[in-house]
Design an enzyme around this catalytic site. Structure first.
Site, short mmCIF file in Angstrom:
data_model
loop_
_atom_site.label_atom_id
_atom_site.label_comp_id
_atom_site.label_asym_id
_atom_site.label_seq_id
_atom_site.Cartn_x
_atom_site.Cartn_y
_atom_site.Cartn_z
N ILE A 556 -45.83 -31.91 -30.26
CA ILE A 556 -45.16 -30.60 -30.33
C ILE A 556 -44.56 -30.20 -28.99
O ILE A 556 -43.96 -29.14 -28.88
CB ILE A 556 -46.13 -29.51 -30.81
CG1 ILE A 556 -47.34 -29.40 -29.88
CG2 ILE A 556 -46.56 -29.75 -32.23
CD1 ILE A 556 -48.28 -28.27 -30.24
N GLY A 557 -44.71 -31.06 -27.97
CA GLY A 557 -44.11 -30.73 -26.68
C GLY A 557 -44.49 -31.75 -25.65
O GLY A 557 -45.46 -32.51 -25.80
N SER A 558 -43.70 -31.79 -24.58
CA SER A 558 -44.00 -32.68 -23.47
C SER A 558 -43.38 -32.13 -22.21
O SER A 558 -42.44 -31.33 -22.26
CB SER A 558 -43.47 -34.10 -23.75
OG SER A 558 -42.06 -34.07 -23.89
N GLY A 559 -43.94 -32.52 -21.07
CA GLY A 559 -43.43 -32.03 -19.81
C GLY A 559 -43.95 -32.85 -18.66
O GLY A 559 -44.45 -33.97 -18.84
N GLY A 560 -43.84 -32.28 -17.45
CA GLY A 560 -44.24 -33.02 -16.27
C GLY A 560 -45.72 -33.33 -16.24
O GLY A 560 -46.15 -34.30 -15.61
N PHE A 561 -46.55 -32.51 -16.90
CA PHE A 561 -47.99 -32.72 -16.87
C PHE A 561 -48.47 -33.67 -17.95
O PHE A 561 -49.54 -34.25 -17.84
CB PHE A 561 -48.72 -31.40 -17.03
CG PHE A 561 -48.75 -30.59 -15.77
CD1 PHE A 561 -49.44 -31.04 -14.67
CD2 PHE A 561 -48.07 -29.39 -15.68
CE1 PHE A 561 -49.48 -30.31 -13.50
CE2 PHE A 561 -48.10 -28.66 -14.53
CZ PHE A 561 -48.81 -29.11 -13.43
N VAL A 564 -48.14 -32.78 -25.49
CA VAL A 564 -48.94 -31.82 -26.24
C VAL A 564 -48.89 -32.20 -27.72
O VAL A 564 -47.82 -32.46 -28.27
CB VAL A 564 -48.43 -30.38 -26.04
CG1 VAL A 564 -49.36 -29.39 -26.75
CG2 VAL A 564 -48.34 -30.04 -24.55
N ASP A 673 -44.60 -21.67 -11.37
CA ASP A 673 -43.68 -22.44 -12.23
C ASP A 673 -43.28 -21.63 -13.46
O ASP A 673 -43.39 -22.10 -14.60
CB ASP A 673 -44.32 -23.76 -12.64
CG ASP A 673 -43.29 -24.78 -13.13
OD1 ASP A 673 -42.09 -24.61 -12.81
OD2 ASP A 673 -43.67 -25.73 -13.83
#
Length: 893
Positions: A556-561, A564, A673
């Site tokens: 359901i999501g993704s990013g620098g960390f 998800v 951020d």
């Protein structure tokens, strides 16, 4: 006979001086004339009959010349005050036929003064400049080539016209009641007809998105009043605290055009009230009135009624043509909050009684139940949902807003509807339909209920908070009860402590034994896997989370960390599970930071961390699930357009969350951020800030710190790029950039096809200087925005991105501004000029490379050598001016 010698004191000189003053319309000091006359009489002795006649004529001319009142127009460099114009009752300018006057005036029994335009014969006020802040009788109105400025007696500016690109040449008052500022070519720079307050008159247009805002009461002019009349793209509506209670299309005597054109503006004239659309010639809705050659006036009164009348010829004479709504009980606050209106008579609903200290308010009849405040009205409102909630049924009632909104959810039972309200601190009551399962929420404010037995299927329930009250005889028996209960409680507590201690020691020994048997991990990994902080959220087993996410199936999501995943725990709770990507030393720090920060804070606008998991190199965080995803997805995606009121509420929710981080925690927390991707939304647009991996904690004695660069390109404050200290004002800058994207509906650095590249923060600054805020609005909204709220948000966003952090408002002040308790300051242009450089760099890079989302342009100048704490990638070359790439600006991820 001695010869007569003419002097400056001669009456003939008075006569010609007065006549000249009358023709030139220049003021003459009455005190000076009296002094000259006294000296003349002393020197001349007794006067002749001719001399007396000349003096009488002179006095007559002076009494009717009104030398200080100009007609139709006045040139710049004039200063007025009520004290100086007291002989003219504050009037300094009249229209050509004196239908309207511009004056410094106050309302009856009030010592507060305002710059206003008034209908002269009836003394009816049609426009006010400084509604937000009055001045005294010594306050000044200064008219220069820069425009109009209103200041109090101390010189503090309380209101002014916006900056103009050309100098002002004339201030003109027309017979229509329109006050204009013109340049040398007679081009209109500004006019009151474009900025109505609570009234419009014949020939004045109320454009789409513009609003009439009622006074707080008949003696108080303030833009914080609850009632608004707004022209939308399809209708004209009246609202109370954002909830609609009337619209023009409801009136049966009106006529609606069948075309599908969008409304452009509303206008009132001698024949009726009209909504025009299309090319300004298509009548969308018309409400006919008896023809009248007199001036018509439409006012949103402080009582919540919209009244149309015809101005008469005598003071206070206004002939009433019609009033909406025509029923008292349809006015949201006619009886006050939580009271029942029946045929214009006010009482308390069944299950409620009049308050002892405030008889005009209603409280639950059950003394053990109190009414909680909404979370936007109470600093601790977010804690109320943790207490026991009980709902009080309303018998035979309706609520005004239910006819104007869709239910929040349908096909649910009463229990689900109440649970939805219990979990929302802004919800104060619900209405539920047993047949359709429709659920309506009443949020933030409760107005008057309407007595009705017509729709028994839709039933209301008021949320109450249960209080534990002592019984009547508890005081007498307290000592005896204490002697028995206190020792028992102490013994019970001791047993609990010993049991918890034994269990904790046993679990710790088992953990050590397991780690001893496991030699496959490095010593640093073993050490990290024992990481535990008492009091933090639940520690989950990796296998449990693998099952919950169906082996990490739904992304359901993704990013620098990291990435998800959506999951469902064994108790059917839907969660979001984030798998950390960075497995190095920095990854450990990020993981620890996020748990340490978010695990101990609780606020309605901050995402809740339910638990975490440590398994070798696997690190996972378990969050509450937000079904609408991120603000970035909702705002910039292809789904339904966020309406203006929704955007304003989201901005307010973000501000409250940041305010809590900065001021509500034991240690101040700088998020570092803030961006749309880190703002999550629920189905009811509840706002929660997330992603605390970059956060920094400040001790009680710290106001700032030096740290390595972190954050995201486009939202980083300039101080990140120098050796300046980082404070909570860095979050304020990022917040301001996000607010600009909320206004525009797209990224600040985005480029659309066939449109020249524009750096939106610079465009916002330029439009602010011109006072053309409506040009900044997301075109998808088609003008559906509150004009004053739009101006407020633009000014607030610019104040938040001041280059000098000291000039940026605190998040506490930001919340006050958004809630209406604090006036927004005027942005400091000198501290915003850096945006012109950023804009130039953006345009240059866009021209070369094409698309903004692929740009690695160098936007931020590094004015000083970086501090030794900064990462090496951020340093420039030996003091020369250097720039940083987008990758560098992203910081450690």
């Amino acid at each position: 006979m001695a010869p007569t010698h003419f002097s400056l004191f001669h009456p003939i000189f008075f006569f010609f001086l007065s006549l000249l003053s009358f023709l030139l319309r220049q003021p003459i000091s009455l005190f000076s004339l009296l002094l000259l006359l006294l000296l003349q009489l002393m020197l001349s002795g007794m006067t002749s009959l001719l001399r007396a006649a000349i003096i009488i004529i002179t006095t007559f001319i002076l009494s009717f010349s009104h030398a200080s009142i100009d007609t139709e127009f006045v040139h710049p460099n004039r200063t007025y005050s009520y004290f100086k114009l007291i002989d003219q009752s504050g009037v300094f300018l009249s229209s050509p036929t004196a239908k309207f006057i511009a004056k410094i005036t106050s309302k009856p029994t009030s010592s507060s003064f305002y710059l206003s335009v008034v209908h002269s014969s009836t003394n009816t006020l049609i426009w006010t400049a400084n509604r937000n802040q009055s001045i005294s009788d010594s306050g000044i109105v200064n008219f220069t080539s820069n425009g109009i400025l209103v200041a109090d007696e101390s010189g503090l500016h309380v209101w002014s016209t916006p900056p103009f690109t050309s100098p002002v040449s004339l201030l003109q008052l027309q017979d229509s009641g329109n006050l204009l500022l013109l340049d040398q070519s007679n081009k209109t720079l500004w006019q009151t007809f474009d900025w109505p307050t609570d009234t419009i008159v014949s020939g004045q247009r109320l454009l789409v998105g513009k609003s009439l805002i009622a006074d707080v009461d008949d003696e108080n002019q303030s833009e914080s009043a609850a009632y608004r009349f707004t022209v939308t793209g399809t209708d004209s509506i009246m609202q109370w605290h954002g909830s609609s209670y009337w619209k023009l299309s409801m009136e049966t005597l009106g006529f609606r055009d069948s075309t599908n054109s969008q409304v452009s503006f509303m206008e009132i004239n001698g024949s009726g009230l009209y909504l025009f659309g299309g090319n300004e010639s298509v009548i969308m809705i018309q409400y006919p009135l008896d023809n009248s050659s007199s001036i018509r006036i439409a006012t949103l009164e402080y009582t919540g009624r919209f009244r149309i009348g015809t101005l008469g010829r005598r003071s206070g004479e206004i002939f009433n043509d019609l009033t909406w709504p025509d029923e008292d009980c349809r006015i949201p606050f006619f009886c006050g909050g939580m009271r029942l209106c029946s045929g214009g008579v006010c009482s308390c609903p069944f299950g409620f009684r009049a308050g002892l200290q405030t008889p005009n308010s209603c409280v639950p009849s059950d003394a053990s139940i109190s009414l909680p405040s909404a979370c936007n009205n109470s600093s601790d409102g977010e804690n109320e949902i943790e207490n026991e909630i009980k709902y009080i049924k309303l018998v035979n009632t309706q609520y005004f807003s239910n006819n104007f909104i869709d239910p929040v959810i349908e096909n649910v039972n009463l229990s689900t509807c109440e649970d939805l309200c219990s979990g929302n601190c802004s919800c104060l009551a619900v209405y539920h339909s047993e047949s359709s399962g429709s659920c309506y929420l009443i949020q933030n404010y409760i107005g008057s209920f309407i007595s009705s037995s017509s729709n028994k299927d839709l039933i209301g329930y008021v949320k109450g908070q249960v209080q534990l009250l002592p019984s009547a005889g508890s005081n007498r028996n307290f000592s005896t009860a204490a002697l028995i209960l206190i020792p028992l409680s102490a013994a019970f507590l001791l047993i609990v402590v010993i049991t918890v201690g034994l269990l904790y020691r046993r679990r710790k020994l088992q953990s050590k034994s397991k780690l001893t048997r496991n030699h496959s991990f490095s010593s640093s990994e073993n050490e990290f896997d024992t990481f535990a902080i008492p009091g933090l959220p639940v520690r989950y087993d990796y296998g449990e989370l693998a099952i919950a996410t169906e082996n990490f199936k739904t992304v359901i999501g993704s990013g620098g960390f990291g990435t998800v995943y959506k999951g469902t725990l064994s108790d059917q709770t839907v969660v979001a599970v984030k798998k950390m990507k960075n497995l190095g030393v920095q990854g450990k720090k990020d993981f620890c930071s996020e748990i340490a920060v978010i695990g101990n804070i609780h606020h309605v606008n901050l995402v809740r961390l339910k638990g975490f998991c440590l398994r070798s190199r696997q690190r996972l965080l378990v969050y509450e699930y937000m079904d609408r995803g991120s603000l970035e997805k909702t705002l910039f995606g292809l789904g339904a357009v966020l309406e203006w009121s929704e955007r304003f509420d989201i901005v307010l929710g973000m501000a409250r969350g940041l305010c809590y981080l900065h001021f509500g925690c034991e240690h101040k927390i700088i998020h570092c951020d803030i961006k749309p991707e880190n703002v999550l939304l629920h189905s009811n647009l509840q706002v929660k800030i997330t992603d605390f991996g970059l956060s920094k904690l400040l001790g009680p004695g710290q106001s700032g710190l030096f740290t390595t660069m972190r954050g995201t390109r486009g939202y980083l404050a300039p101080e990140w790029l120098t050796n300046s200290v980082i404070t909570d004002k860095s979050d304020v800058y990022s917040f301001g950039m996000v607010v600009m994207e909320m206004i525009r509906g797209r990224k600040n650095c985005s480029i659309e096809k066939e449109i020249s590249p524009v750096y939106f923060p610079l465009l916002a600054l330029e439009m602010h200087e011109l006072g053309r805020y409506e040009e900044l609005l997301d075109p998808r909204l088609e003008g559906r925005a509150m004009g004053l709220e739009l101006e407020k948000l633009v000014k607030l966003a610019l104040c938040c991105v001041h280059e000098d952090p000291v000039l940026r408002p605190s998040m506490a002040n930001v919340v006050g501004i958004l809630e209406g308790g604090i006036l927004v300051s005027e942005p400091r242009i000198a501290s915003l000029n850096f945006l012109r450089f950023y804009g130039q760099r953006f345009v240059e890079a866009s021209t070369v490379q094409g698309r903004s989302d692929e740009l690695e342009f160098l936007m931020f100048p590094q004015r000083q050598q970086p501090d030794s704490n900064m990462k090496s990638s951020t340093s420039g070359s030996n003091g020369s001016q250097s720039y940083m790439s987008a990758q560098q600006l992203s910081g450690p991820r």
